[in-house]
Each structure stands twice: as structure tokens, then as C-alpha cells.
Write an enzyme that holds these catalytic residues in place. Structure first.
Site, short mmCIF file in Angstrom:
data_model
loop_
_atom_site.label_atom_id
_atom_site.label_comp_id
_atom_site.label_asym_id
_atom_site.label_seq_id
_atom_site.Cartn_x
_atom_site.Cartn_y
_atom_site.Cartn_z
N VAL A 34 -7.34 1.27 10.12
CA VAL A 34 -7.66 2.02 11.32
C VAL A 34 -9.16 2.02 11.59
CG1 VAL A 34 -7.96 4.33 10.30
CG2 VAL A 34 -7.04 4.13 12.63
N GLY A 35 -9.94 1.63 10.56
CA GLY A 35 -11.38 1.56 10.74
C GLY A 35 -12.03 0.51 9.85
N GLY A 36 -11.19 -0.29 9.18
CA GLY A 36 -11.70 -1.32 8.29
C GLY A 36 -10.97 -1.39 6.97
N SER A 37 -9.85 -0.68 6.85
CA SER A 37 -9.21 -0.47 5.55
C SER A 37 -8.50 -1.67 4.97
CB SER A 37 -8.21 0.70 5.66
OG SER A 37 -8.90 1.91 5.84
N SER A 45 -9.24 1.94 2.89
CA SER A 45 -8.33 2.72 2.07
C SER A 45 -7.31 1.88 1.31
CB SER A 45 -7.59 3.74 2.95
OG SER A 45 -6.85 3.09 3.97
N LEU A 57 -6.13 8.78 3.47
CA LEU A 57 -6.41 7.41 3.91
C LEU A 57 -7.77 7.26 4.59
CD1 LEU A 57 -3.00 6.24 5.47
CD2 LEU A 57 -3.77 6.01 3.11
N LYS A 84 0.84 -1.19 0.00
CA LYS A 84 0.00 0.00 0.00
C LYS A 84 0.88 1.25 0.00
CE LYS A 84 -3.86 1.92 2.71
NZ LYS A 84 -4.73 1.66 3.88
#
Length: 563
Positions: free
Chosen positions: A225-228, A204, A178, A129
């Protein structure tokens, strides 16, 4: 230079980095499913197709270690397929063919001279990434403002991968900042979903998801950090692991919201192979990253945990299934995927109980407050020098329709512009209290499992829908709740949307909210044609080994179950 001139110059350099004889005649935009194109386009030789169609990363590594396939052959095959993928879905950022092939040639020479591999990932191409710094290359992270900034050294994870024998060979597209569950930025543009190009690849880590789905990489590294990691893995039909905080080193990489330490971003693997997930974690941990990154945990790979020593040795497991999160009920194909998983694991001799969404709404309300406490300043600090516009929506410019919660969730509004340190501390205290309550709730399930243990793992959706159209991925609650709790989470692909089976249904009872009602009424199976669906397997913090093992059990149950 203006920001637009910088973008034009960068895009020209990217185009020039692609070998011209690797360009193909691309299908028309009307061809939505482009998964078959790499095999049909004529660019890859029969051997290159055999290499890139080898799903199991362990098989690739064995053939590399034996010398049956050279690192140069494998890297060339995946590079060519990655370039094809890029032409189809716009998934790459940095392309460095000569550097990667030189690395592969060094590995081949070492194997020939010494009769042994450099490390556990010897010769394996790995995509990264666009956050990972590689010496001599740019890492823009979707910011025009970072064009022209070349790394003077590798990030720690890149060094660990090199030492393990891997061949980093491409970097992949991300959204600006992101902080979006989709992938679009001003530098490289939008990444599409190869299963249906009218749908998002997620974010992201959307470039990783799209690339790996087209088998342009056997193994990639995303961040979450939240589902990326989990959202692109699910939307593209892949396996993906969100490890706990600091199990995989992060030092030296670029990031958003640096300094926010309450719910931090983590790196983790994405692959077509669940074995690839395991081998990545084993190799990185074997590299003792705690000697290179002061935050990396000093925790070796635990074979007893992988053998499910704390979970009855993997016999007679009890899984909790979260059918909905008490806020938005999933669409019919997601419900069908959960039912398939339930039937398969019961058929394999395991037990299922219903998992209640304990305080999920409170947890999912709290995390955006933490993100947005200083995110406006963070984004402005990067973009202000060249007056680069901060993207406020993932909706394509020709389409102004979206669910209005999108901007308020993923971008700070006026009232979020700055809170005091004391106010931030109160958010941290509230989150710690919620973590304690969730732990107690989980421990309390020992009374309903019949195993003498609490629920071994939770199975739940990654989103309330399959991959939606571009600009419409507005709900990340099903993933970010587990970031807040630092739970290990592994995505297992299950099925695809079937327009004949996943028909719109009537909803009995009341809706949780107007958002839930609107979500239900928006469902049209034709929109989601061919979209993959997966589930998350959720374990406790620092349970990577056990979660991978339980994901393997679920995956095997699905494979052996007659649907």
C-alpha cells in the site's frame, strides 16, 4: 487470558509445529551474513539443495510437470529450507507441514493417474504473507487480538493458487497493523535481514523478503500500500512486483484500513526469479479472479503488451532516471546502482533522460493524510478488547535513537484522529487532480525522448539507502508516490554495498531540508555492509505485462554488462 499469555501460548504452538529433526545448530549472533547457512548446515540432502538452489521458477515447474521431481520432494526441500531460514531470521508465522505435504501428494497422484498437471503452478510451493486466509488456520497479521481466529474458508487468491496447482506451505511475518516499512510485532517478534542481521528486512512483507532471500521459498505473495512489496524486495536482493489496483484478487484476506478505497493495498509476487514474477501473474490472471472477487479487473494476460507493442517492440526504448525525489538525496551506493543501470541500458542500445520529481513532495504529503484519517480508530478497534499495546516504534527496546519523523509518518498523531467525510472527499479530489497532472507531465515527455513516444518507463531508487538498521527505515517516499499514482512498479536487484567503492563523499550545494542534511551526514558504509541494492522500474497503471518485459530488458542488460 492476558495478551502476554496469549502470545506465550501461540509461540509454544508455533514451536511445536516444527519437526524437531529439522532444527539446526544456529550460528552466533555475531555472524551477520547467514545466506550460506542453509547450504552448510547439513540438514538438506544434495538433491534438496539442488531443488532449492534452482532459481528459475520456470525450471522448477518443468521438472515438476515431467515428474523428474515430485511435488512431495520439492515441497519437503523448500519446507526444510524455510525452517532453517526461520531459525536464522525469524520469518515465519504459520507452519503446517502435514497439510502442505498432503496437498503435494494429491498433486503427484493426479499427475501419475492423468498424465497431466493440475494447472500452471503444479506442485510449486508458495509462501504467503500473514494476511491470506487458509481454511483451518489462523491469520493474526501481527495482532495478538486475532490469535485463535481460524479461517472457515480460503481467501480468493488462495483458492486461485490452489486451482493453479500450487502448494501454499508457510505464512510469513509482518509488522503489527501492516503500516510499517519494517517487520516487528508482539506475537512473533522481529524479522532480520539475512544478508546482515543488524539490518531490517523491510516491511510490511519483511518475512517474505527474508525467507525468499534464503531460498526457503521459490515464490511468495506480499502486499503493497506504500512500498511493502518493493522495500523488502530491494532490501533482500529480490525481484518484486507492485501491480495496479485490483489486478490480483484481494477478497477474503485480512487487511488494515479496510474501507479506504482511494489508495488501496494490492497483492503481488516476490521471487529470486524475474520469470517467477511473470509466471505468477500469468497463472493468477488465467484463473479469472473476476469471477470470484467483485473488484478484480476483467483483464486477461495481454501478449501484445508483453511484446511491448506500445513501446516500439522493445527496440530503442527511452527510460527516465529519477536520481533523487527533490526531498532526500540517496546515499552513494544507491547512486552507484543507478549509474550501473544507466550504463548497462545505454550499452544495450537504449536511451536515458533525466526524470524530474514532478510534484512528488505534494503527493507524498497527501497520502499519509488519507491513511491517518481514521487509522487510529482502525487500530484501536482491533486491539482494545484485550488491551494489546499498539506498537509506536520499530526501534529495538535497547536502542532509543531514531529519526524523530518515524512516529509521525507511520502512526497518526492527535490532530489526525478523525476528519469528516467532506474533508476526506477533498483529499480524494486533490489526489485525483495530482494524478491528472502527472499523466499530462508524462505524456509531455514525448518532446524529449526522440522516439515519438513519451518516456517508456521510469527507473528510480526504492529507498534513499540500502537496508538500514532496525528502527531506522523512516523514508518511504520513493515507493509510496507510485501507490498514489497507481503505477505498476517492479524491483530489479542491481548490486550490493561495497565499502571500498561506496565511500562517504562531500555534498556540493545546499540541502533540500534539515532531514536531507541529517540523512547525508548519517551515512557510514560500514553500517550497510553486504546490503543489497535494487531499483524500481515504473510504468503506467495496468501495464503489468509491459513493465515485466522492460524489467527483463534491464535485468538482461545488467547481466551482460561488464561493470
Amino acid at each position: 487470558m492476558s495478551w502476554k499469555a496469549l502470545v506465550e501460548e501461540k509461540r509454544q504452538r508455533q514451536a511445536a509445529s516444527i519437526p524437531q529433526d529439522w532444527l539446526i545448530k544456529t550460528p552466533p549472533a555475531s555472524q551477520l551474513d547467514v545466506i550460506p547457512v542453509p547450504a552448510e548446515c547439513g540438514l538438506l540432502s544434495p538433491q534438496e539443495l539442488e531443488i532449492t538452489d534452482t532459481i528459475d521458477v520456470g525450471v522448477l515447474l518443468r521438472k515438476l510437470a515431467s515428474g523428474e521431481w515430485s511435488a512431495v520432494e520439492v515441497t519437503t526441500a523448500f519446507y526444510k529450507r524455510a525452517i532453517v531460514a526461520h531459525q536464522l531470521v525469524n520469518c515465519l508465522t504459520e507452519i503446517f507441514v502435514e497439510k502442505a505435504l498432503a496437498r503435494a501428494a494429491e498433486l503427484d497422484a493426479y499427475l501419475k493417474t492423468n498424465g497431466k498437471v493440475v494447472g500452471p503452478l503444479h506442485g510449486l510451493p508458495i509462501s504467503l504473507k500473514d494476511q491470506h486466509r487458509i481454511k483451518g488456520l489462523e491469520t493474526t497479521m501481527g495482532y495478538v487480538s486475532w490469535i485463535g481466529q481460524y479461517a472457515d474458508k480460503n481467501s480468493v487468491l488462495v483458492d486461485v493458487l490452489y486451482e493453479a496447482g500450487a502448494v501454499p506451505f508457510v505464512q510469513t511475518n509482518v509488522p503489527q497493523t501492516l503500516m510499517w516499512p519494517e517487520t516487528f510485532n508482539n506475537v512473533f517478534g522481529r524479522t532480520l535481514n539475512p544478508h546482515n542481521r543488524t539490518l531490517t528486512s523491510g516491511g510490511s512483507s519483511g518475512g517474505e523478503g527474508a525467507l525468499i532471500a534464503l531460498r526457503g521459498s521459490p515464490l511468495g505473495v506480499g502486499s503493497d500500500v506504500g512500498g511493502s512489496i518493493r522495500i523488502p524486495s530491494t532490501f533482500n536482493g529480490l525481484y518484486g512486483l507492485r501491480p495496479s489496483f485490483n489486478r490480483v484478487p484481494y477478497a477474503g484476506a485480512t487487511n488494515s484500513l479496510e474501507g479506504q478505497e482511494s489508495v488501496v493495498s494490492v497483492f503481488g509476487p516476490i521471487s529470486n526469479s524475474l520469470n517467477g514474477i511473470k509466471l505468477f501473474m500469468q497463472a493468477v490472471i488465467a484463473g479469472k479472479p473476476w469471477l470470484k472477487d467483485p473488484r478484480a479487473l476483467r483483464k486477461v494476460w495481454d501478449d501484445d503488451a508483453y511484446a511491448l507493442g506500445d513501446h516500439g517492440g522493445g527496440k530503442g526504448l527511452c527510460f527516465g532516471i529519477l536520481w533523487d525525489d527533490g526531498q532526500v538525496v540517496p546515499h552513494p551506493p544507491v547512486r552507484r546502482a543507478l549509474e550501473m543501470v544507466q550504463a548497462a541500458i545505454q550499452n544495450a542500445g537504449h536511451k536515458v533522460v533525466k526524470w524530474e520529481p514532478f510534484k512528488h513532495k505534494e503527493i507524498c504529503t497527501l497520502l499519509p493524510k488519507i491513511w491517518n484519517a481514521a487509522s487510529a480508530e482502525d487500530f484501536e478497534a482491533v486491539t482494545s478488547a484485550i488491551k494489546e499495546p499498539i506498537i509506536s516504534s520499530m526501534v529495538p527496546s535497547e536502542d532509543d535513537s531514531t529519526i524523530e519523523t518515524e512516529v509521525s509518518l507511520f502512526r497518526p498523531d492527535e490532530k489526525d484522529k478523525g476528519i469528516s467525510a467532506y474533508q476526506m472527499w477533498q483529499l480524494h479530489k486533490e489526489l485525483l487532480s495530482l494524478r491528472q497532472e502527472y499523466l499530462d507531465h508524462w505524456e509531455g515527455t514525448v518532446s524529449i525522448t526522440g522516439t515519438g513516444r513519451p518516456v517508456d518507463a521510469i527507473i528510480c531508487p526504492s529507498a534513499p539507502y540500502a537496508a538500514p538498521p532496525h528502527g531506522k527505515n523512516w523514508n518511504v517516499d520513493y515507493t509510496m508516490v507510485w501507490n498514489s499514482l497507481d503505477s505498476v512498479a517492479c524491483v530489479v536487484p542491481v548490486t550490493k554495498v561495497d565499502i571500498s567503492r561506496d565511500v562517504a563523499t562531500q555534498r556540493e550545494g545546499t540541502f533540500y531540508s534539515d532531514i536531507d542534511k541529517r540523512h547525508f551526514e548519517s551515512y557510514d558504509p560500514e553500517i550497510y555492509t553486504n546490503a543489497p541494492i535494487g531499483v524500481q522500474v515504473i510504468g503506467r497503471p495496468q501495464e503489468e505485462e509491459a513493465v515485466i518485459a522492460m524489467a527483463e530488458i534491464i535485468d538482461a542488460a545488467l547481466s551482460g554488462f561488464k561493470k
